[in-house]
Design a protein around this motif. Structure first.
Motif, PDB file in Angstrom:
ATOM      1  N   LYS A 208       0.742  -1.233   0.097  1.00 43.16           N
ATOM      2  CA  LYS A 208      -0.066   0.174  -0.271  1.00 43.16           C
ATOM      3  C   LYS A 208       0.711   1.175  -0.023  1.00 43.16           C
ATOM      4  N   ALA A 209       2.071   1.430  -0.912  1.00 40.63           N
ATOM      5  CA  ALA A 209       3.064   2.167  -0.912  1.00 40.63           C
ATOM      6  C   ALA A 209       2.205   3.524  -1.894  1.00 40.63           C
ATOM      7  N   GLN A 210       2.656   4.725  -1.480  1.00 38.59           N
ATOM      8  CA  GLN A 210       2.098   5.849  -2.208  1.00 38.59           C
ATOM      9  C   GLN A 210       3.308   6.511  -2.863  1.00 38.59           C
ATOM     10  N   ASP A 211       2.922   7.305  -3.989  1.00 40.33           N
ATOM     11  CA  ASP A 211       4.026   8.103  -4.739  1.00 40.33           C
ATOM     12  C   ASP A 211       5.173   7.370  -5.156  1.00 40.33           C
ATOM     13  N   VAL A 212       4.683   6.115  -5.687  1.00 42.84           N
ATOM     14  CA  VAL A 212       5.900   5.082  -6.276  1.00 42.84           C
ATOM     15  C   VAL A 212       6.500   5.651  -7.333  1.00 42.84           C
ATOM     16  N   THR A 213       7.874   5.775  -7.491  1.00 41.31           N
ATOM     17  CA  THR A 213       8.269   6.405  -8.348  1.00 41.31           C
ATOM     18  C   THR A 213       9.588   5.823  -8.952  1.00 41.31           C
ATOM     19  N   PRO A 214       9.864   5.438 -10.285  1.00 38.48           N
ATOM     20  CA  PRO A 214      11.020   4.745 -10.690  1.00 38.48           C
ATOM     21  C   PRO A 214      12.298   5.589 -10.475  1.00 38.48           C
ATOM     22  N   PHE A 215      13.423   4.729 -10.482  1.00 37.48           N
ATOM     23  CA  PHE A 215      14.683   5.333 -10.534  1.00 37.48           C
ATOM     24  C   PHE A 215      15.794   4.599 -11.180  1.00 37.48           C
ATOM     25  N   ASP A 216      16.871   5.025 -11.533  1.00 37.64           N
ATOM     26  CA  ASP A 216      18.127   4.232 -12.096  1.00 37.64           C
ATOM     27  C   ASP A 216      18.335   3.222 -11.402  1.00 37.64           C
ATOM     28  N   ALA A 217      18.380   1.869 -11.822  1.00 33.59           N
ATOM     29  CA  ALA A 217      18.729   0.586 -11.185  1.00 33.59           C
ATOM     30  C   ALA A 217      20.168   0.438 -11.029  1.00 33.59           C
ATOM     31  N   GLY A 218      20.949   1.288 -11.677  1.00 38.55           N
ATOM     32  CA  GLY A 218      22.437   0.983 -11.386  1.00 38.55           C
ATOM     33  C   GLY A 218      23.070  -0.059 -12.357  1.00 38.55           C
ATOM     34  N   PRO A 219      24.368  -0.300 -12.288  1.00 39.48           N
ATOM     35  CA  PRO A 219      25.059  -1.051 -13.227  1.00 39.48           C
ATOM     36  C   PRO A 219      24.500  -2.504 -13.635  1.00 39.48           C
ATOM     37  N   TRP A 220      23.857  -3.051 -12.504  1.00 40.66           N
ATOM     38  CA  TRP A 220      23.312  -4.406 -12.673  1.00 40.66           C
ATOM     39  C   TRP A 220      22.034  -4.504 -13.492  1.00 40.66           C
ATOM     40  N   GLY A 221      21.597  -3.472 -13.747  1.00 41.97           N
ATOM     41  CA  GLY A 221      20.271  -3.301 -14.523  1.00 41.97           C
ATOM     42  C   GLY A 221      19.004  -3.721 -13.796  1.00 41.97           C
ATOM     43  N   GLY A 222      17.800  -4.069 -14.695  1.00 46.85           N
ATOM     44  CA  GLY A 222      16.611  -4.247 -14.006  1.00 46.85           C
ATOM     45  C   GLY A 222      15.921  -3.041 -13.747  1.00 46.85           C
ATOM     46  N   LYS A 264      19.079   6.043  -3.539  1.00 42.07           N
ATOM     47  CA  LYS A 264      20.590   5.687  -3.535  1.00 42.07           C
ATOM     48  C   LYS A 264      20.974   4.841  -2.751  1.00 42.07           C
ATOM     49  N   THR A 265      20.288   5.044  -1.393  1.00 39.41           N
ATOM     50  CA  THR A 265      20.645   3.935  -0.287  1.00 39.41           C
ATOM     51  C   THR A 265      20.467   2.518  -0.676  1.00 39.41           C
ATOM     52  N   ALA A 266      19.285   2.438  -1.177  1.00 36.04           N
ATOM     53  CA  ALA A 266      18.898   0.940  -1.820  1.00 36.04           C
ATOM     54  C   ALA A 266      19.879   0.668  -2.785  1.00 36.04           C
ATOM     55  N   LEU A 267      20.443   1.422  -3.737  1.00 34.39           N
ATOM     56  CA  LEU A 267      21.208   0.875  -4.659  1.00 34.39           C
ATOM     57  C   LEU A 267      22.686   0.633  -4.121  1.00 34.39           C
ATOM     58  N   ALA A 268      23.211   1.159  -3.092  1.00 39.54           N
ATOM     59  CA  ALA A 268      24.335   1.093  -2.217  1.00 39.54           C
ATOM     60  C   ALA A 268      24.163  -0.400  -1.718  1.00 39.54           C
ATOM     61  N   PHE A 269      23.002  -0.604  -0.955  1.00 39.57           N
ATOM     62  CA  PHE A 269      22.849  -1.985  -0.402  1.00 39.57           C
ATOM     63  C   PHE A 269      22.646  -3.123  -1.586  1.00 39.57           C
ATOM     64  N   ARG A 270      22.186  -2.794  -2.627  1.00 37.17           N
ATOM     65  CA  ARG A 270      22.043  -3.861  -3.743  1.00 37.17           C
ATOM     66  C   ARG A 270      23.482  -4.268  -3.989  1.00 37.17           C
ATOM     67  N   THR A 271      24.380  -3.044  -4.342  1.00 35.36           N
ATOM     68  CA  THR A 271      25.453  -3.405  -4.853  1.00 35.36           C
ATOM     69  C   THR A 271      26.512  -3.902  -3.885  1.00 35.36           C
ATOM     70  N   ALA A 272      26.250  -3.614  -2.447  1.00 34.21           N
ATOM     71  CA  ALA A 272      27.119  -4.328  -1.431  1.00 34.21           C
ATOM     72  C   ALA A 272      26.629  -5.910  -1.117  1.00 34.21           C
ATOM     73  N   ALA A 273      25.536  -6.096  -1.193  1.00 36.86           N
ATOM     74  CA  ALA A 273      24.913  -7.464  -1.095  1.00 36.86           C
ATOM     75  C   ALA A 273      25.001  -8.636  -2.064  1.00 36.86           C
ATOM     76  N   GLU A 274      25.303  -8.466  -3.352  1.00 36.54           N
ATOM     77  CA  GLU A 274      25.137  -9.375  -4.233  1.00 36.54           C
ATOM     78  C   GLU A 274      26.589  -9.142  -4.847  1.00 36.54           C
ATOM     79  N   LYS A 275      27.204 -10.363  -4.881  1.00 30.00           N
ATOM     80  CA  LYS A 275      28.725 -10.641  -5.477  1.00 30.00           C
ATOM     81  C   LYS A 275      28.392 -11.402  -6.546  1.00 30.00           C
ATOM     82  N   ARG A 276      28.585 -11.211  -7.855  1.00 26.04           N
ATOM     83  CA  ARG A 276      28.556 -11.948  -8.914  1.00 26.04           C
ATOM     84  C   ARG A 276      29.624 -12.717  -9.176  1.00 26.04           C
TER      85      ARG A 276
END
Length: 277
Positions: A208-222, A264-276
Motif C-alpha cells: 500500500k505504498a504511495q507516490d511510487v517513483t522509478p529510479f535508475d537501477a544501477g550497473p546491474w540493470g533491472g 541511492k541508499t537502496a542501490l548502495a545496499f544492492r551493490t554491497a549485498a550481491e557479489k556475482r
C-alpha cells in the motif's frame, strides 16, 4: 506478493492489443466496402428497348459507346467511386497494421536480460552463475545488527532479511530483504511469468505504498522504484529492485529521507549485498 490478473506491460497483453486492433481495422474496412456497394456499382442505364429492330451496325456502335463510358460518363464516374472506396479501405487497413505493430510488450523477468545471469554471460535457459547474496556488515552509516531477530514470532517477508542501525541506539533503522531464484523456486516461477514492472507493481500494491517513483537501477540493470508508506509520524520509505534472478527491498524507518535519497541508499545496499561470479 499480490498477483494481479492482468499485466498491461507483458508481451501477451501487447499481442492481444495488436490482434484486437487488426480485427477492428478489418471490420471497419469490410463495413465501408459493404455500405458503399450500391454507390460503387451505380452505372448507366441502357434506356428503353426500341420498338423496331435497329440496324446491326447502329446497335453495335451504341453498345460500344455505353461500354466505353456512356455519353454521360456514368461508367467513368462509377470507376472513380470504386477507386475512392478502395483507397479508403486500404488506408483503414494500413492504419490498423501500423497501429498493431506499435504495441511492444515487456518479456517475463526471467528473459529480461537484466541482472546476474546477463552480466555474467549466461544464455537463456542456463543456470544463474555462482554468486554470493549476503547482507553486508556495513553500508555508509548503517551497521548490521546482531542478536535477536526483530521479526521473531511475526509473519516474515519472503527471502532473507537483515537489519541495520544508523544512530547507534541498537534499534533497527533499516531492513534489507533479498529473495533469489537460487533458493526460492516460487520466485523463479514468478519471474518466468511476470514482467519486471508487474513484480514491482504487485509488491508496492501489497505494501500500500504511495507516490511510487522509478529510479535508475544501477550497473546491474533491472528496475528500481521507491515509495512512501502511510504512518502517523514521519513516513517510512520503501524501495525495491528486481532483475532476472533477484528481488530485493530496503525499508527505511521514519525520517528515511526523500525518495531520491532512499533510492541511492537502496542501490548502495544492492551493490554491497550481491557479489556475482
Amino acid at each position: 506478493m499480490i498477483i494481479l490478473a492482468v499485466d498491461p506491460s507483458s508481451e501477451s497483453f501487447a499481442q492481444g492489443q495488436a490482434i484486437g486492433t487488426l480485427l477492428v481495422a478489418v471490420l471497419a474496412a469490410a463495413l465501408v466496402w459493404r455500405l458503399t456497394r450500391s454507390w460503387r456499382q451505380e452505372g448507366p442505364g441502357r434506356g428503353p428497348t426500341p420498338s423496331s429492330p435497329a440496324p446491326l451496325a447502329e446497335a453495335a456502335e451504341a453498345d460500344a459507346r455505353v461500354t466505353d463510358g456512356g455519353a454521360d460518363g456514368s461508367w467513368a464516374r462509377a470507376r472513380r467511386r470504386q477507386r475512392i472506396v478502395l483507397g479508403v479501405v486500404a488506408a483503414i487497413v494500413a492504419l490498423g497494421v501500423t497501429r498493431a505493430l506499435s504495441f511492444e510488450g515487456e518479456p517475463p523477468a526471467a528473459r529480461s536480460g537484466a541482472g546476474s545471469a546477463a552480466v555474467a554471460g549466461a544464455g537463456q535457459g542456463e543456470a544463474v552463475p555462482d554468486r554470493v547474496v549476503e547482507g553486508p556488515e556495513r553500508v555508509g552509516e548503517y551497521r548490521l545488527l546482531a542478536g535477536e531477530d526483530p521479526m521473531k514470532g511475526k509473519k516474515r517477508p519472503r527471502g532473507r532479511q537483515w537489519y541495520y542501525d544508523r544512530d547507534g541506539d541498537g534499534a533497527p533503522d533499516l531492513m534489507l530483504g533479498i529473495d533469489a531464484v537460487e533458493w526460492d523456486p516460487s520466485l523463479a516461477a514468478e519471474k518466468g511469468r511476470d514482467t519486471l514492472d508487474q513484480e514491482l507493481r504487485n509488491f508496492f500494491a501489497g505494501a500500500k505504498a504511495q507516490d511510487v517513483t522509478p529510479f535508475d537501477a544501477g550497473p546491474w540493470g533491472g528496475k528500481l522504484s521507491c515509495g512512501t508508506l502511510a504512518a502517523s509520524g514521519a513516513q517510512p520509505v520503501l524501495c525495491a529492485w528486481t532483475d532476472s534472478g533477484t528481488f530485493g527491498s530496503v525499508l527505511l524507518g521514519g525520517g528515511g529521507g526523500d525518495l531520491a535519497g532512499a533510492a541511492k541508499t537502496a542501490l548502495a545496499f544492492r551493490t554491497a549485498a550481491e557479489k556475482r561470479g
